[in-house]
Design a protein around this motif. Structure first.
Motif, mmCIF file in Angstrom:
data_model
loop_
_atom_site.group_PDB
_atom_site.id
_atom_site.type_symbol
_atom_site.label_atom_id
_atom_site.label_comp_id
_atom_site.label_asym_id
_atom_site.label_seq_id
_atom_site.Cartn_x
_atom_site.Cartn_y
_atom_site.Cartn_z
ATOM 1 N N SER A 16 0.795 -1.226 0.000
ATOM 2 C CA SER A 16 0.000 0.000 0.000
ATOM 3 C C SER A 16 0.828 1.277 0.000
ATOM 4 O O SER A 16 0.535 2.203 -0.740
ATOM 5 C CB SER A 16 -0.938 0.021 1.208
ATOM 6 N N CYS A 17 1.866 1.336 0.859
ATOM 7 C CA CYS A 17 2.579 2.607 1.028
ATOM 8 C C CYS A 17 4.060 2.552 0.655
ATOM 9 O O CYS A 17 4.764 3.548 0.767
ATOM 10 C CB CYS A 17 2.432 3.110 2.459
ATOM 11 N N SER A 18 4.544 1.395 0.226
ATOM 12 C CA SER A 18 5.928 1.198 -0.229
ATOM 13 C C SER A 18 6.973 1.303 0.882
ATOM 14 O O SER A 18 8.160 1.403 0.606
ATOM 15 C CB SER A 18 6.293 2.173 -1.358
ATOM 16 N N THR A 19 6.545 1.244 2.138
ATOM 17 C CA THR A 19 7.480 1.254 3.258
ATOM 18 C C THR A 19 8.077 -0.139 3.428
ATOM 19 O O THR A 19 7.356 -1.141 3.349
ATOM 20 C CB THR A 19 6.753 1.673 4.564
ATOM 21 N N ILE A 20 9.374 -0.194 3.674
ATOM 22 C CA ILE A 20 10.024 -1.472 3.915
ATOM 23 C C ILE A 20 9.809 -1.861 5.377
ATOM 24 O O ILE A 20 10.093 -1.078 6.281
ATOM 25 C CB ILE A 20 11.524 -1.404 3.582
ATOM 26 N N ASN A 21 9.266 -3.049 5.571
ATOM 27 C CA ASN A 21 8.990 -3.565 6.910
ATOM 28 C C ASN A 21 9.908 -4.750 7.199
ATOM 29 O O ASN A 21 10.184 -5.551 6.311
ATOM 30 C CB ASN A 21 7.535 -4.046 7.005
ATOM 31 N N ARG A 22 10.362 -4.859 8.436
ATOM 32 C CA ARG A 22 11.159 -6.001 8.863
ATOM 33 C C ARG A 22 10.217 -6.986 9.547
ATOM 34 O O ARG A 22 9.611 -6.664 10.565
ATOM 35 C CB ARG A 22 12.281 -5.555 9.787
ATOM 36 N N VAL A 23 10.095 -8.169 8.948
ATOM 37 C CA VAL A 23 9.188 -9.193 9.453
ATOM 38 C C VAL A 23 10.026 -10.351 9.970
ATOM 39 O O VAL A 23 10.872 -10.873 9.233
ATOM 40 C CB VAL A 23 8.231 -9.676 8.328
ATOM 41 N N PRO A 24 9.812 -10.775 11.227
ATOM 42 C CA PRO A 24 10.563 -11.932 11.734
ATOM 43 C C PRO A 24 10.336 -13.147 10.842
ATOM 44 O O PRO A 24 9.203 -13.394 10.385
ATOM 45 C CB PRO A 24 9.979 -12.155 13.132
ATOM 46 N N GLU A 25 11.401 -13.892 10.569
ATOM 47 C CA GLU A 25 11.296 -15.045 9.671
ATOM 48 C C GLU A 25 10.341 -16.102 10.189
ATOM 49 O O GLU A 25 9.783 -16.862 9.403
ATOM 50 C CB GLU A 25 12.685 -15.645 9.423
ATOM 51 N N ASP A 26 10.140 -16.158 11.511
ATOM 52 C CA ASP A 26 9.239 -17.164 12.071
ATOM 53 C C ASP A 26 7.778 -16.715 12.067
ATOM 54 O O ASP A 26 6.892 -17.458 12.438
ATOM 55 C CB ASP A 26 9.674 -17.554 13.488
ATOM 56 N N ARG A 27 7.504 -15.487 11.590
ATOM 57 C CA ARG A 27 6.143 -14.980 11.456
ATOM 58 C C ARG A 27 5.662 -15.136 10.038
ATOM 59 O O ARG A 27 6.436 -15.073 9.091
ATOM 60 C CB ARG A 27 6.087 -13.494 11.824
ATOM 61 N N SER A 28 4.389 -15.281 9.881
ATOM 62 C CA SER A 28 3.801 -15.417 8.557
ATOM 63 C C SER A 28 3.761 -14.050 7.868
ATOM 64 O O SER A 28 3.132 -13.114 8.378
ATOM 65 C CB SER A 28 2.393 -15.989 8.672
ATOM 66 N N VAL A 29 4.434 -13.944 6.733
ATOM 67 C CA VAL A 29 4.478 -12.678 5.994
ATOM 68 C C VAL A 29 3.082 -12.268 5.540
ATOM 69 O O VAL A 29 2.754 -11.082 5.521
ATOM 70 C CB VAL A 29 5.440 -12.793 4.784
ATOM 71 N N ASP A 30 2.241 -13.232 5.208
ATOM 72 C CA ASP A 30 0.915 -12.890 4.691
ATOM 73 C C ASP A 30 -0.002 -12.277 5.747
ATOM 74 O O ASP A 30 -1.042 -11.735 5.421
ATOM 75 C CB ASP A 30 0.250 -14.078 4.013
ATOM 76 N N GLN A 31 0.395 -12.313 7.014
ATOM 77 C CA GLN A 31 -0.405 -11.690 8.061
ATOM 78 C C GLN A 31 0.264 -10.448 8.645
ATOM 79 O O GLN A 31 -0.256 -9.840 9.575
ATOM 80 C CB GLN A 31 -0.691 -12.705 9.158
ATOM 81 N N ALA A 32 1.414 -10.055 8.090
ATOM 82 C CA ALA A 32 2.150 -8.896 8.596
ATOM 83 C C ALA A 32 1.388 -7.607 8.303
ATOM 84 O O ALA A 32 0.777 -7.446 7.245
ATOM 85 C CB ALA A 32 3.542 -8.843 7.970
ATOM 86 N N ILE A 33 1.443 -6.693 9.260
ATOM 87 C CA ILE A 33 0.818 -5.384 9.135
ATOM 88 C C ILE A 33 1.925 -4.340 9.043
ATOM 89 O O ILE A 33 2.906 -4.388 9.788
ATOM 90 C CB ILE A 33 -0.088 -5.081 10.354
ATOM 91 N N CYS A 34 1.771 -3.398 8.129
ATOM 92 C CA CYS A 34 2.771 -2.350 7.928
ATOM 93 C C CYS A 34 2.882 -1.467 9.168
ATOM 94 O O CYS A 34 1.867 -1.017 9.711
ATOM 95 C CB CYS A 34 2.398 -1.503 6.711
ATOM 96 N N GLY A 35 4.107 -1.217 9.594
ATOM 97 C CA GLY A 35 4.341 -0.347 10.733
ATOM 98 C C GLY A 35 4.025 1.104 10.447
ATOM 99 O O GLY A 35 3.799 1.893 11.366
#
Length: 146
Positions: free
Chosen positions: A8-27
């Motif tokens: 949506s906003c092109s911000t780079i987010n750091r997602v823990p590898e053990d978390r599901s990327v498809d459920q990550a919410i942009c900070g």
């Protein structure tokens, strides 16, 4: 940690590898990072979506006047819905982004480039039927060890 760009906003987010990327919410914008569909990018956000993410990214360089591009568009979109978040899908209007097109030597469209960790790892010209495109993607992603 995985660097994943918000659709949506092109911000780079750091997602823990053990978390599901498809459920990550942009900070930044608080929307889901993954949208399960192709993202249209331009000169201003190409690098964040394609070169600065840790996910493989398939980029479709196309133009609205190009009949094979228009025919391939639904195939690309269908693949995006099925492959995300394992692979990101980005569309680039080659006419509207001459700097990007020149940077990657785009001379014919549609041109499909697969990027991984900021590098072009495979390139293909021309449209493909859905089955062939899916086979090509599977082969490429498997060769990356993903």
């Amino acid at each position: 940690m995985l660097n994943v760009t918000c659709a949506s906003c092109s911000t780079i987010n750091r997602v823990p590898e053990d978390r599901s990327v498809d459920q990550a919410i942009c900070g930044h914008c608080k929307k889901p990072v993954i949208q399960f569909g192709a993202i249209t990018v331009g000169e201003g956000n190409f690098d964040n979506h394609v070169l600065k993410t840790d996910l493989p990214v398939v980029v479709d360089f196309w133009a609205s006047w190009c009949a094979p591009c228009v025919q391939f568009s639904p195939v690309f979109e269908q693949a995006a819905r099925g492959w995300e978040p394992r692979v990101r899908f980005v569309k680039v209007d080659a006419d509207a982004t001459p700097v990007i097109s020149n940077r990657f030597g785009i001379r014919s469209i549609p041109s499909i480039l697969l990027f991984y960790k900021g590098e072009v790892v495979e390139q293909r010209q021309g449209n493909m039927p859905a089955g062939l495109f899916d086979q090509w993607l599977e082969k490429q992603v498997t060769s990356l060890g993903l």
